[in-house]
Design a protein around this motif. Structure first.
Motif, short mmCIF file in Angstrom:
data_model
loop_
_atom_site.label_atom_id
_atom_site.label_comp_id
_atom_site.label_asym_id
_atom_site.label_seq_id
_atom_site.Cartn_x
_atom_site.Cartn_y
_atom_site.Cartn_z
N TYR A 36 2.96 -1.28 4.04
CA TYR A 36 2.95 0.09 4.54
C TYR A 36 2.22 0.96 3.53
N GLN A 38 2.03 4.95 2.31
CA GLN A 38 2.81 6.17 2.37
C GLN A 38 2.10 7.26 1.59
N ARG A 41 5.09 12.77 0.72
CA ARG A 41 5.95 13.51 1.65
C ARG A 41 5.75 13.11 3.11
N LYS A 42 5.27 11.89 3.33
CA LYS A 42 5.09 11.40 4.69
C LYS A 42 5.85 10.09 4.87
N GLY A 43 6.03 9.68 6.11
CA GLY A 43 6.69 8.42 6.40
C GLY A 43 5.77 7.24 6.17
N PRO A 44 6.34 6.07 5.94
CA PRO A 44 5.52 4.86 5.79
C PRO A 44 4.75 4.56 7.08
N LEU A 46 2.49 1.61 8.97
CA LEU A 46 2.22 0.18 8.93
C LEU A 46 0.72 -0.10 8.81
N LEU A 88 3.64 0.21 -0.01
CA LEU A 88 4.95 -0.43 -0.01
C LEU A 88 4.85 -1.79 0.65
N PHE A 102 12.35 -3.06 1.57
CA PHE A 102 11.12 -2.53 1.02
C PHE A 102 11.04 -2.80 -0.48
N VAL B 43 12.63 2.82 -0.25
CA VAL B 43 13.17 3.14 1.07
C VAL B 43 14.37 2.23 1.34
N MET B 89 14.69 12.02 1.11
CA MET B 89 13.87 12.08 2.31
C MET B 89 14.50 11.12 3.31
N PHE B 91 14.15 9.22 6.85
CA PHE B 91 13.15 8.79 7.84
C PHE B 91 13.85 8.20 9.06
N PHE B 106 7.58 4.79 11.87
CA PHE B 106 8.35 5.78 11.14
C PHE B 106 7.89 7.20 11.47
N GLY B 107 8.82 8.13 11.43
CA GLY B 107 8.48 9.54 11.46
C GLY B 107 8.06 10.02 10.08
N SER B 108 7.69 11.29 9.99
CA SER B 108 7.21 11.86 8.72
C SER B 108 8.35 12.27 7.79
#
Lengths: 112, 115
Positions: A36, A38, A41-44, A46, A88, A102, B43, B89, B91, B106-108
């Motif tokens: 992943y 990242q 400040r954002k989500g992972p 794919l 990740l 992870f 995570v 954070m 998610f 995943f969302g932000s």
């Protein structure tokens, strides 16, 4: 021994370089291996997904899995500043529950 | 491309207060998850949810946490009586199936700060 280990970096490379990112793991039950990306400040997100041992290529990205050594790699060719992010590794048995783990992530900076 | 949407992006709360984090999973997905990432750490899995009930939960997901799918589109994580160590954070993620031969999206994230 931690279940998944990954060099946290930071790793700085010049634009155009080949980047090698690696993870080792201890649980031989892992069958699915993912990378992943990242951004801060954002989500992972794919990037690559492989099942069992072998190589998989997608554009500038190549993922390798060596289950005998419990070692996975992600190679990025012709790296770009937009590749600067935390990478990740993640791995799992057959489902996304407790057995989906992870790595801590490697922070990569590609310098223009 | 379909995406998982989370609101709010940032939440600041006082210790001891209740917070609700909201997520809209991808519409045809059936499995929903919450993960959290404490600053500088990896995570971590909190909970998975399917067919209106919890499928699996981690040690982190204790009695102060609950999840709910209040309608056909939203998936919420409630934290009762927040603690300083809940700052992280959070998610939300969803997948069409639970098996890892289906991809997880995943969302932000919602950045929760407990003061």
């Amino acid at each position: 021994q931690k279940e998944v280990e990954q060099d946290p970096g930071p790793l700085s490379v010049p634009e155009g370089a080949i980047v090698s990112l690696n993870c080792t793991y201890s649980n031989s039950a892992f069958q699915y291996f993912m990378w992943y990306r990242q951004y801060s400040r954002k989500g992972p997100e794919l990037l690559m997904y492989t099942y069992s041992s072998g190589n998989k290529e997608d554009g500038r990205f190549t993922a390798q899995v060596d289950k005998s050594s419990k070692y996975i790699s992600l190679f990025i060719r012709d790296s770009q500043p937009s590749d600067s992010a935390t990478y990740l590794c993640a791995m799992s048995g057959d489902n996304y529950g407790q057995n989906f783990v992870f790595g801590p992530g490697t922070r990569l900076s590609v310098l223009p | 491309e379909p995406e998982v949407t989370q609101t709010p992006s940032h939440q600041v709360t006082q210790m001891g207060q209740e917070v609700i984090l909201r997520c809209v999973p991808i519409s045809n997905h059936l499995y929903f998850y919450w993960y959290r990432q404490i600053l500088g750490q990896k995570v971590e899995f909190l909970v998975s949810f399917y067919n209106n009930e919890i499928s699996e939960k981690s040690e982190i997901f204790d009695d102060q946490f609950s999840v709910e799918r209040p309608d056909g589109s939203n998936f919420t994580l409630k934290i009762r009586s927040t603690k300083l160590e809940d700052s992280a954070m959070y998610f939300c993620a969803s997948s069409e199936f639970r098996l890892t031969n289906e991809k997880l999206f995943f969302g932000s994230g919602t950045q929760l700060s407990v003061l």
